[in-house]
Scaffold this motif. Structure first.
Motif, PDB file in Angstrom:
ATOM      1  N   UNK A 192      31.707  31.837  51.320  1.00 27.33           N
ATOM      2  CA  UNK A 192      32.077  31.687  49.915  1.00 27.33           C
ATOM      3  C   UNK A 192      33.165  30.635  49.723  1.00 27.33           C
ATOM      4  N   UNK A 193      33.903  30.304  50.774  1.00 27.19           N
ATOM      5  CA  UNK A 193      34.947  29.289  50.677  1.00 27.19           C
ATOM      6  C   UNK A 193      34.382  27.870  50.768  1.00 27.19           C
ATOM      7  N   UNK A 194      33.095  27.742  51.136  1.00 28.33           N
ATOM      8  CA  UNK A 194      32.517  26.412  51.333  1.00 28.33           C
ATOM      9  C   UNK A 194      32.547  25.577  50.057  1.00 28.33           C
ATOM     10  N   UNK A 195      32.290  26.228  48.913  1.00 29.32           N
ATOM     11  CA  UNK A 195      32.232  25.468  47.671  1.00 29.32           C
ATOM     12  C   UNK A 195      33.598  24.889  47.310  1.00 29.32           C
ATOM     13  N   UNK A 196      34.660  25.550  47.742  1.00 26.79           N
ATOM     14  CA  UNK A 196      35.988  24.993  47.494  1.00 26.79           C
ATOM     15  C   UNK A 196      36.178  23.693  48.269  1.00 26.79           C
ATOM     16  N   UNK A 197      35.675  23.662  49.501  1.00 28.06           N
ATOM     17  CA  UNK A 197      35.765  22.448  50.316  1.00 28.06           C
ATOM     18  C   UNK A 197      34.951  21.318  49.696  1.00 28.06           C
ATOM     19  N   UNK A 198      33.740  21.660  49.224  1.00 32.27           N
ATOM     20  CA  UNK A 198      32.885  20.652  48.600  1.00 32.27           C
ATOM     21  C   UNK A 198      33.521  20.144  47.308  1.00 32.27           C
ATOM     22  N   UNK A 199      34.054  21.073  46.499  1.00 26.74           N
ATOM     23  CA  UNK A 199      34.681  20.683  45.233  1.00 26.74           C
ATOM     24  C   UNK A 199      35.887  19.780  45.476  1.00 26.74           C
ATOM     25  N   UNK A 200      36.664  20.069  46.542  1.00 30.03           N
ATOM     26  CA  UNK A 200      37.829  19.258  46.850  1.00 30.03           C
ATOM     27  C   UNK A 200      37.422  17.841  47.248  1.00 30.03           C
ATOM     28  N   UNK A 201      36.349  17.740  48.049  1.00 29.59           N
ATOM     29  CA  UNK A 201      35.872  16.418  48.462  1.00 29.59           C
ATOM     30  C   UNK A 201      35.340  15.630  47.273  1.00 29.59           C
ATOM     31  N   UNK A 202      34.660  16.316  46.350  1.00 34.08           N
ATOM     32  CA  UNK A 202      34.133  15.640  45.166  1.00 34.08           C
ATOM     33  C   UNK A 202      35.269  15.184  44.254  1.00 34.08           C
ATOM     34  N   UNK A 203      36.299  16.021  44.129  1.00 33.30           N
ATOM     35  CA  UNK A 203      37.422  15.665  43.267  1.00 33.30           C
ATOM     36  C   UNK A 203      38.123  14.403  43.780  1.00 33.30           C
ATOM     37  N   UNK A 204      38.138  14.224  45.073  1.00 35.91           N
ATOM     38  CA  UNK A 204      38.749  13.019  45.641  1.00 35.91           C
ATOM     39  C   UNK A 204      38.000  11.768  45.217  1.00 35.91           C
ATOM     40  N   UNK A 205      36.745  11.925  44.800  1.00 43.26           N
ATOM     41  CA  UNK A 205      35.939  10.802  44.322  1.00 43.26           C
ATOM     42  C   UNK A 205      35.875  10.767  42.798  1.00 43.26           C
TER      43      UNK A 205
END
Length: 367
Positions: A328-341
């Motif tokens: 369930x924590x995976x989406x936080x990692x994906x969201x963080x990477x997307x926010x950097x872009x």
């Protein structure tokens, strides 16, 4: 004209290298350079011709932009072809083409490019330019023809907007349905080599401009740089309006005229400015669909066990996707990477599907 040394680097790095010395467009000297020879060759401009089978060559429609951005865009377009980490690749661009024409691009392994440089050093020379052998083959006049020249164990094929070096038993497969015209006359091959040395079609050494020092890139950064070239005029107009809403209100008539120009389907709406603003909010900045898709793939690939199950792109509702993952924590990692872009990920639903977690998301701008 000062003399030019043209060196043919063999496919095996243990072999000596044939060379020509060209002066006034003619061959002044022929010979072979031996590895680790005691006497170093005469200093002069040197052009090395390397096996084209080691290079990926394409003509690509690159968006306008700086050299680094165009290299990144080219590398991203060839991502599925090269299948190698971006920081292990060198990208060279041909001369700037006429408006509307594709640009010549050559991609080669950075370690291999360095190996060629080291080989030349063992010969006692330093190359001023490195050219794939296939780019010395003359381009035919007809679209349905490929010129072919044998270089060592490979056959270099050149067509209009096409260049590749392949094994002889693959020539027919690669050429179909074009006919192959072999060039066997040594004099004609030599003239083509001389012409390429005098007027370089592309220089692989120019790729080192981006790989020297600390300027190294992974696929995520390549995607980001490539995405910067894809900003549409519509997004630019609306982004400017959003950043300076006061100025937009001060000249509503001008804004309406601009909207009618770039998005005539919105001009008939009751509030064209708001309609345009909503379209921008559902569009994926900063790089448009291509940039956002590249960023999403990079973000998902960066999370172990995560997979992109579904991607929907709709001009009215923006981008939607389904991601399968294990934690369930995976989406936080994906969201963080997307926010950097510069991208915002919003989860709209999450469910457990036979031990796998599936999250539905929308992708928009960071606001």
């Amino acid at each position: 004209m000062k003399p030019i040394r043209l060196i043919l680097i063999p496919s095996l790095g243990t072999e000596p290298a044939p060379y020509l010395v060209i002066a006034d467009g003619r061959v002044r000297e022929r010979g072979v350079l031996e590895l680790d020879a005691v006497e170093r060759p005469e200093p002069m401009r040197t052009v090395a011709v390397v096996p084209g089978v080691e290079a990926t060559i394409r003509w690509l429609d690159l968006p306008a932009g700086g050299l680094a951005q165009q290299r990144a865009a080219a590398l991203w377009m060839l991502k599925d072809t090269v299948a190698v980490p971006a920081d292990r690749l060198a990208v060279a661009l041909g001369s700037v083409p006429a408006a509307g024409q594709p640009r010549l691009v050559a991609v080669v392994g950075l370690s291999l490019l360095q190996a060629w440089i080291d080989y030349l050093d063992a010969l006692g020379v330093c190359a001023d330019a490195i050219v794939p052998d296939v780019m010395t083959v003359p381009e035919p006049d007809e679209d349905d023809r490929l010129n072919a020249v044998a270089f060592g164990p490979a056959m270099a094929l050149r067509g209009r907007g096409f260049a590749a070096s392949v094994q002889p038993d693959l020539v027919e497969l690669v050429a179909h349905p074009r006919r192959v015209e072999p060039i066997r006359d040594p004099g004609e091959v030599e003239r083509s080599l001389i012409e390429a040395a005098l007027v370089l079609p592309i220089d692989l050494l120019s790729a080192l401009d981006r790989t020297r020092g600390t300027v190294r890139r992974d696929w995520a950064l390549v995607a980001g740089l490539a995405g910067l070239l894809m900003v549409s005029p519509l997004v630019l107009v609306a982004a400017a309006a959003a950043r300076d809403d006061t100025a937009a209100r001060a000249d509503v008539s001008s804004a309406h005229a601009e909207i009618a120009r770039v998005a005539p389907e919105l001009a008939a709406r009751p509030d064209p400015i708001e309609a345009l603003r909503q379209r921008v909010l559902t569009a994926p900045p900063p790089g448009g669909v291509i940039g956002a898709t590249a960023a999403l793939f990079a973000a998902v690939e960066g999370v172990e066990g995560a997979e992109l199950d579904l991607l929907i792109i709709d001009p009215e509702v923006g981008m939607k996707a389904s991601v399968a993952h294990t934690d369930y924590q995976d989406m936080q990692l994906i969201a963080r990477a997307m926010r950097a872009n510069g991208l915002q990920v919003t989860e709209t639903s999450t469910l457990d599907d036979r031990g796998r977690i599936v999250s539905d998301i929308t992708i928009g701008s960071v606001r």
